[in-house]
Write a protein that holds these residues in place. Structure first.
Motif, mmCIF file in Angstrom:
data_model
loop_
_atom_site.group_PDB
_atom_site.id
_atom_site.type_symbol
_atom_site.label_atom_id
_atom_site.label_comp_id
_atom_site.label_asym_id
_atom_site.label_seq_id
_atom_site.Cartn_x
_atom_site.Cartn_y
_atom_site.Cartn_z
ATOM 1 N N MET A 45 -23.976 21.024 84.124
ATOM 2 C CA MET A 45 -23.979 22.416 83.796
ATOM 3 C C MET A 45 -22.555 22.993 83.880
ATOM 4 N N TRP A 46 -21.814 22.627 84.915
ATOM 5 C CA TRP A 46 -20.442 23.126 85.050
ATOM 6 C C TRP A 46 -19.547 22.581 83.944
ATOM 7 N N LEU A 47 -19.821 21.372 83.517
ATOM 8 C CA LEU A 47 -19.025 20.801 82.434
ATOM 9 C C LEU A 47 -19.293 21.543 81.126
ATOM 10 N N SER A 48 -20.518 22.003 80.936
ATOM 11 C CA SER A 48 -20.827 22.830 79.762
ATOM 12 C C SER A 48 -20.021 24.113 79.795
ATOM 13 N N PHE A 49 -19.878 24.690 80.979
ATOM 14 C CA PHE A 49 -19.059 25.892 81.135
ATOM 15 C C PHE A 49 -17.600 25.583 80.818
ATOM 16 N N ALA A 50 -17.101 24.478 81.330
ATOM 17 C CA ALA A 50 -15.706 24.102 81.105
ATOM 18 C C ALA A 50 -15.432 23.817 79.626
ATOM 19 N N CYS A 51 -16.413 23.256 78.942
ATOM 20 C CA CYS A 51 -16.253 22.945 77.520
ATOM 21 C C CYS A 51 -16.592 24.137 76.625
ATOM 22 N N ARG A 52 -16.977 25.246 77.232
ATOM 23 C CA ARG A 52 -17.352 26.472 76.510
ATOM 24 C C ARG A 52 -18.446 26.208 75.483
ATOM 25 N N THR A 53 -19.461 25.482 75.924
ATOM 26 C CA THR A 53 -20.582 25.132 75.077
ATOM 27 C C THR A 53 -21.485 26.346 74.906
ATOM 28 N N LYS A 54 -21.614 26.829 73.669
ATOM 29 C CA LYS A 54 -22.426 28.011 73.422
ATOM 30 C C LYS A 54 -23.534 27.760 72.407
ATOM 31 N N SER A 55 -23.570 26.576 71.814
ATOM 32 C CA SER A 55 -24.607 26.285 70.825
ATOM 33 C C SER A 55 -25.128 24.861 71.041
ATOM 34 N N TRP A 76 -23.362 18.052 72.675
ATOM 35 C CA TRP A 76 -23.069 16.626 72.841
ATOM 36 C C TRP A 76 -21.755 16.393 73.589
ATOM 37 N N ILE A 77 -20.837 17.356 73.569
ATOM 38 C CA ILE A 77 -19.531 17.155 74.208
ATOM 39 C C ILE A 77 -19.665 16.975 75.722
ATOM 40 N N PRO A 78 -20.251 17.924 76.468
ATOM 41 C CA PRO A 78 -20.387 17.701 77.915
ATOM 42 C C PRO A 78 -21.338 16.553 78.250
ATOM 43 N N VAL A 79 -22.333 16.323 77.399
ATOM 44 C CA VAL A 79 -23.263 15.210 77.647
ATOM 45 C C VAL A 79 -22.531 13.879 77.515
ATOM 46 N N LEU A 80 -21.697 13.752 76.507
ATOM 47 C CA LEU A 80 -20.926 12.516 76.314
ATOM 48 C C LEU A 80 -19.958 12.284 77.469
ATOM 49 N N ILE A 81 -19.277 13.330 77.906
ATOM 50 C CA ILE A 81 -18.334 13.196 79.016
ATOM 51 C C ILE A 81 -19.056 12.761 80.285
ATOM 52 N N PRO A 103 -29.014 31.890 78.822
ATOM 53 C CA PRO A 103 -28.405 33.134 78.313
ATOM 54 C C PRO A 103 -29.076 33.652 77.039
ATOM 55 N N LYS A 104 -29.513 32.742 76.164
ATOM 56 C CA LYS A 104 -30.203 33.169 74.943
ATOM 57 C C LYS A 104 -31.535 33.835 75.275
ATOM 58 N N LEU A 105 -32.263 33.279 76.249
ATOM 59 C CA LEU A 105 -33.531 33.896 76.657
ATOM 60 C C LEU A 105 -33.302 35.278 77.264
ATOM 61 N N LEU A 128 -30.251 17.939 80.390
ATOM 62 C CA LEU A 128 -30.998 19.069 80.949
ATOM 63 C C LEU A 128 -30.061 20.209 81.345
ATOM 64 N N GLY A 129 -28.960 19.893 81.988
ATOM 65 C CA GLY A 129 -28.001 20.917 82.387
ATOM 66 C C GLY A 129 -27.405 21.648 81.194
ATOM 67 N N ALA A 130 -27.040 20.902 80.149
ATOM 68 C CA ALA A 130 -26.478 21.526 78.952
ATOM 69 C C ALA A 130 -27.519 22.399 78.250
ATOM 70 N N LEU A 131 -28.752 21.923 78.185
ATOM 71 C CA LEU A 131 -29.824 22.727 77.590
ATOM 72 C C LEU A 131 -30.032 24.030 78.355
ATOM 73 N N MET A 132 -30.056 23.940 79.671
ATOM 74 C CA MET A 132 -30.234 25.143 80.487
ATOM 75 C C MET A 132 -29.061 26.097 80.306
ATOM 76 N N PHE A 133 -27.856 25.565 80.258
ATOM 77 C CA PHE A 133 -26.668 26.391 80.111
ATOM 78 C C PHE A 133 -26.693 27.180 78.804
#
Length: 73
Positions: free
Chosen positions: A1-11, A16-21, A64-66, A55-60
Motif C-alpha cells: 500500500m505504501w509503495l502505491s503511494f510512493a508510485c502515485r498510483t491513482k488508476s 502493476w507498477i507497485p505490484v511488480l516492484i 478513495p474512489k468509494l 490487495l494493497g494496491a487495489l485498496m489504495f
C-alpha cells in the motif's frame, strides 16, 4: 500500500507498477532466505507477497474512489 503511494498510483491501469516492484522484492528475498541457515525458500511465501501487493494496491485505489462516490451521493 505504501509503495502505491510512493508510485502515485491513482488508476487500476497503473497498479502493476507497485505490484511488480513488490513481487520482485519478494522473490529476491526468497532467494536470499535459501542461503540463510534455518530458513527456506518457498514459492508460497512469494505468492503471498504478490497477493498482498495486489490487495494493497487495489485498496489504495478503490477506497478513495468509494469515499468520493459517497460524497457525491
Amino acid at each position: 500500500m505504501w509503495l502505491s503511494f510512493a508510485c502515485r498510483t491513482k488508476s487500476f491501469s497503473k497498479m502493476w507498477i507497485p505490484v511488480l516492484i513488490t513481487s520482485t522484492y519478494g522473490i529476491i528475498d526468497e532467494i536470499h532466505q535459501s542461503f540463510v541457515p534455518g530458513r527456506s525458500c518457498s514459492i508460497f511465501d512469494w505468492i503471498a507477497d504478490t497477493g498482498g501487493a495486489i490487495l494493497g494496491a487495489l485498496m489504495f485505489i478503490a477506497i478513495p474512489k468509494l469515499i468520493q462516490n459517497r460524497k457525491k451521493s
